[in-house]
Design a protein around this motif. Structure first.
Motif, PDB file in Angstrom:
ATOM      1  N   PRO A  31       1.170  -1.514   0.203  1.00  0.00           N
ATOM      2  CA  PRO A  31       0.022   0.297   0.556  1.00  0.00           C
ATOM      3  C   PRO A  31       0.380   1.526  -0.028  1.00  0.00           C
ATOM      4  CG  PRO A  31      -0.341  -1.276   2.294  1.00  0.00           C
ATOM      5  CD  PRO A  31       0.960  -1.606   1.395  1.00  0.00           C
ATOM      6  N   PHE A  32       0.510   2.583  -0.838  1.00  0.00           N
ATOM      7  CA  PHE A  32       1.084   3.983  -0.371  1.00  0.00           C
ATOM      8  C   PHE A  32       0.009   4.690  -0.498  1.00  0.00           C
ATOM      9  CE2 PHE A  32       1.878   7.475  -3.218  1.00  0.00           C
ATOM     10  CZ  PHE A  32       3.433   7.689  -2.349  1.00  0.00           C
ATOM     11  N   TYR A  33      -0.366   5.301   0.561  1.00  0.00           N
ATOM     12  CA  TYR A  33      -1.269   6.864   0.638  1.00  0.00           C
ATOM     13  C   TYR A  33      -0.814   7.602   0.532  1.00  0.00           C
ATOM     14  CZ  TYR A  33      -2.952   2.495   3.162  1.00  0.00           C
ATOM     15  OH  TYR A  33      -3.965   0.941   3.758  1.00  0.00           O
ATOM     16  N   TRP A  34      -1.731   8.584  -0.300  1.00  0.00           N
ATOM     17  CA  TRP A  34      -2.510  10.180   0.115  1.00  0.00           C
ATOM     18  C   TRP A  34      -2.899  10.214   1.168  1.00  0.00           C
ATOM     19  CZ3 TRP A  34      -3.786  11.299  -6.225  1.00  0.00           C
ATOM     20  CH2 TRP A  34      -2.532  11.438  -6.682  1.00  0.00           C
ATOM     21  N   ILE A  35      -2.314  11.427   1.222  1.00  0.00           N
ATOM     22  CA  ILE A  35      -3.432  11.946   2.552  1.00  0.00           C
ATOM     23  C   ILE A  35      -4.058  13.325   2.108  1.00  0.00           C
ATOM     24  CG2 ILE A  35      -2.837  13.053   4.011  1.00  0.00           C
ATOM     25  CD1 ILE A  35       0.035  12.057   4.976  1.00  0.00           C
ATOM     26  N   VAL A  36      -5.513  13.389   1.791  1.00  0.00           N
ATOM     27  CA  VAL A  36      -6.526  14.072   0.452  1.00  0.00           C
ATOM     28  C   VAL A  36      -7.274  15.383   1.899  1.00  0.00           C
ATOM     29  CG1 VAL A  36      -5.823  12.667  -0.881  1.00  0.00           C
ATOM     30  CG2 VAL A  36      -7.666  12.573   0.493  1.00  0.00           C
ATOM     31  N   ALA A  37      -7.763  15.803   1.418  1.00  0.00           N
ATOM     32  CA  ALA A  37      -8.597  16.870   2.472  1.00  0.00           C
ATOM     33  C   ALA A  37      -9.901  16.625   1.535  1.00  0.00           C
ATOM     34  CB  ALA A  37      -9.154  17.763   2.800  1.00  0.00           C
ATOM     35  N   ALA A  38     -11.026  15.579   1.923  1.00  0.00           N
ATOM     36  CA  ALA A  38     -12.291  15.217   0.715  1.00  0.00           C
ATOM     37  C   ALA A  38     -13.586  15.729   1.606  1.00  0.00           C
ATOM     38  CB  ALA A  38     -11.590  13.734   0.346  1.00  0.00           C
ATOM     39  N   ASP A  39     -14.229  15.941   0.482  1.00  0.00           N
ATOM     40  CA  ASP A  39     -15.655  15.655   1.416  1.00  0.00           C
ATOM     41  C   ASP A  39     -16.383  14.618   1.648  1.00  0.00           C
ATOM     42  OD1 ASP A  39     -18.586  16.301   1.641  1.00  0.00           O
ATOM     43  OD2 ASP A  39     -19.022  16.228  -0.357  1.00  0.00           O
ATOM     44  N   ALA A  40     -17.108  14.426   3.593  1.00  0.00           N
ATOM     45  CA  ALA A  40     -16.898  12.676   4.591  1.00  0.00           C
ATOM     46  C   ALA A  40     -18.032  12.120   3.462  1.00  0.00           C
ATOM     47  CB  ALA A  40     -17.852  13.383   5.071  1.00  0.00           C
ATOM     48  N   ARG A  41     -18.824  12.747   2.479  1.00  0.00           N
ATOM     49  CA  ARG A  41     -19.776  11.792   1.613  1.00  0.00           C
ATOM     50  C   ARG A  41     -19.012  10.948   0.321  1.00  0.00           C
ATOM     51  NH1 ARG A  41     -23.644  16.622   0.113  1.00  0.00           N
ATOM     52  NH2 ARG A  41     -21.606  17.286   0.234  1.00  0.00           N
ATOM     53  N   SER A  42     -17.736  11.367   0.019  1.00  0.00           N
ATOM     54  CA  SER A  42     -17.644  10.993  -1.058  1.00  0.00           C
ATOM     55  C   SER A  42     -16.230   9.515  -1.113  1.00  0.00           C
ATOM     56  CB  SER A  42     -16.007  11.574  -2.258  1.00  0.00           C
ATOM     57  OG  SER A  42     -15.017  11.685  -1.228  1.00  0.00           O
ATOM     58  N   LYS A  43     -16.417   8.565  -1.680  1.00  0.00           N
ATOM     59  CA  LYS A  43     -15.120   7.345  -1.360  1.00  0.00           C
ATOM     60  C   LYS A  43     -13.716   7.297  -0.890  1.00  0.00           C
ATOM     61  CE  LYS A  43     -17.825   5.171  -5.337  1.00  0.00           C
ATOM     62  NZ  LYS A  43     -17.784   4.478  -6.553  1.00  0.00           N
ATOM     63  N   ARG A  44     -13.501   6.508  -1.055  1.00  0.00           N
ATOM     64  CA  ARG A  44     -12.496   6.407  -0.326  1.00  0.00           C
ATOM     65  C   ARG A  44     -11.687   7.175  -1.207  1.00  0.00           C
ATOM     66  NH1 ARG A  44      -8.980   1.174   1.240  1.00  0.00           N
ATOM     67  NH2 ARG A  44      -9.289   1.131  -1.424  1.00  0.00           N
ATOM     68  N   ASP A  45     -11.324   6.317  -2.279  1.00  0.00           N
ATOM     69  CA  ASP A  45      -9.858   6.261  -3.779  1.00  0.00           C
ATOM     70  C   ASP A  45     -11.284   7.477  -4.024  1.00  0.00           C
ATOM     71  OD1 ASP A  45      -8.861   4.832  -2.243  1.00  0.00           O
ATOM     72  OD2 ASP A  45      -9.038   3.272  -3.180  1.00  0.00           O
ATOM     73  N   GLY A  46     -12.020   8.249  -4.519  1.00  0.00           N
ATOM     74  CA  GLY A  46     -12.708   9.009  -5.342  1.00  0.00           C
ATOM     75  C   GLY A  46     -12.070  10.422  -5.091  1.00  0.00           C
ATOM     76  N   LYS A  47     -13.611  11.194  -5.297  1.00  0.00           N
ATOM     77  CA  LYS A  47     -13.009  12.487  -5.366  1.00  0.00           C
ATOM     78  C   LYS A  47     -12.142  13.693  -4.132  1.00  0.00           C
ATOM     79  CE  LYS A  47     -16.380  14.086  -8.676  1.00  0.00           C
ATOM     80  NZ  LYS A  47     -17.284  15.220  -8.753  1.00  0.00           N
ATOM     81  N   PHE A  48     -10.986  14.012  -4.027  1.00  0.00           N
ATOM     82  CA  PHE A  48     -10.877  14.514  -3.201  1.00  0.00           C
ATOM     83  C   PHE A  48      -9.991  16.069  -3.180  1.00  0.00           C
ATOM     84  CE2 PHE A  48      -7.088  13.260  -5.567  1.00  0.00           C
ATOM     85  CZ  PHE A  48      -6.240  13.865  -5.441  1.00  0.00           C
ATOM     86  N   LEU A  49     -10.188  17.436  -2.561  1.00  0.00           N
ATOM     87  CA  LEU A  49     -10.500  18.882  -2.468  1.00  0.00           C
ATOM     88  C   LEU A  49      -8.798  19.271  -2.508  1.00  0.00           C
ATOM     89  CD1 LEU A  49     -13.078  19.663   0.426  1.00  0.00           C
ATOM     90  CD2 LEU A  49     -13.244  19.450  -2.177  1.00  0.00           C
ATOM     91  N   ASP A  50      -7.982  18.077  -1.362  1.00  0.00           N
ATOM     92  CA  ASP A  50      -6.985  18.897  -2.301  1.00  0.00           C
ATOM     93  C   ASP A  50      -5.956  17.732  -1.443  1.00  0.00           C
ATOM     94  OD1 ASP A  50      -4.484  20.228  -1.913  1.00  0.00           O
ATOM     95  OD2 ASP A  50      -5.038  21.313   0.586  1.00  0.00           O
ATOM     96  N   LYS A  51      -4.739  17.156  -1.968  1.00  0.00           N
ATOM     97  CA  LYS A  51      -3.740  16.775  -1.753  1.00  0.00           C
ATOM     98  C   LYS A  51      -2.587  17.236  -0.826  1.00  0.00           C
ATOM     99  CE  LYS A  51       0.404  13.212  -3.645  1.00  0.00           C
ATOM    100  NZ  LYS A  51       0.413  12.951  -4.451  1.00  0.00           N
ATOM    101  N   ILE A  52      -2.015  16.188   0.928  1.00  0.00           N
ATOM    102  CA  ILE A  52      -1.898  17.132   1.637  1.00  0.00           C
ATOM    103  C   ILE A  52      -0.750  16.710   1.649  1.00  0.00           C
ATOM    104  CG2 ILE A  52      -1.726  18.176   4.104  1.00  0.00           C
ATOM    105  CD1 ILE A  52      -4.471  17.928   4.114  1.00  0.00           C
TER     106      ILE A  52
END
Length: 184
Positions: free
Chosen positions: A16-37
Motif C-alpha cells: 500500500p501507498f497512501y495519499w493524505i487528502v482533504a475530501a468531502d466526507a460523502r465521497s468514496k475512499r479513493d474518489g474525489k478529493f479537494l486537496d492532496k496534503i
C-alpha cells in the motif's frame, strides 16, 4: 459540506501507498478529493511521511476533521501542534515568534529521534549482516574440512585397492598354472 482529512489508498496489492487528502466526507475512499496534503508509505522502516504542514494546518483551521489514522500522522509530523499553537496566538497567549520558536524546537527534537531510530536500525542490520557472515564462514570451514577428510578417505581407499589389485595379479598366474596342470 463536512471535510475529512483521510488516507486515499494507492499502490499495488500487498504494497500500500497512501495519499493524505482533504475530501468531502460523502465521497468514496479513493474518489474525489479537494486537496492532496501529502503522502504516507508504510512499506519502509520507519514509515515515510511527506506532509505539507501548512496546508494541513489551514484545513484544520477551516474545520476539517481528521480520521484516526490521519490524526496520528498529523500529530507525528507536528501539524496538530502547530494548529494548537496558532490557537494560542489567536487568543493572545503567545506571540507568533514564540509559537514559531516552540514549533521549530519540537521539529528539531523529533528529527533527532527519527535519526536515532534510523541509526539504530542500520546498526542492527549491520550486526545481523556480520553475524550471518561469521556463520557462513564457519559453515564453509566445516564444509572444506569435510571435503578434505573425504579426499583422505578416498586416497586411502585407492591405495588399499591398488594393493589388493597388485596382490591379486601376482597370485592370479599361480592359480592359472595350477589350473593348467590339472587339465593335463
Amino acid at each position: 459540506m463536512s471535510v475529512k482529512i483521510r488516507l486515499q489508498r494507492h499502490g499495488k496489492k500487498g504494497k500500500p501507498f497512501y495519499w493524505i487528502v482533504a475530501a468531502d466526507a460523502r465521497s468514496k475512499r479513493d474518489g474525489k478529493f479537494l486537496d492532496k496534503i501529502g503522502t504516507y508509505n508504510p512499506n519502509t522502516n520507519p514509515a515515510t511521511i511527506d506532509l505539507n504542514v501548512d496546508s494541513a494546518v489551514q484545513w484544520l483551521h477551516n474545520g476539517a476533521q481528521p480520521t484516526d489514522t490521519a490524526k496520528a500522522i498529523l500529530s507525528y509530523k507536528g501539524a496538530l501542534l502547530k494548529h494548537h499553537l496558532d490557537g494560542g496566538v489567536r487568543k493572545g497567549a503567545l506571540t507568533q515568534d514564540q509559537a514559531d520558536a516552540k514549533f521549530a524546537k519540537w521539529v528539531e527534537e523529533k528529527a533527532g529521534k527519527v535519526d536515532s531510530k534510523k541509526d539504530g536500525l542500520s546498526k542492527a542490520q549491520a550486526d545481523a549482516r556480520t553475524k550471518a557472515l561469521k556463520a557462513e564462514q564457519v559453515a564453509n570451514d566445516k564444509r572444506s574440512a569435510a571435503q578434505a577428510e573425504a579426499l583422505k578417505v578416498e586416497e586411502t581407499v585407492e591405495e588399499v585397492t591398488e594393493e589388493v589389485v597388485e596382490t591379486a595379479t601376482e597370485e592370479a598366474p599361480a592359480v592359472e598354472e595350477n589350473n593348467e596342470e590339472t587339465e593335463a
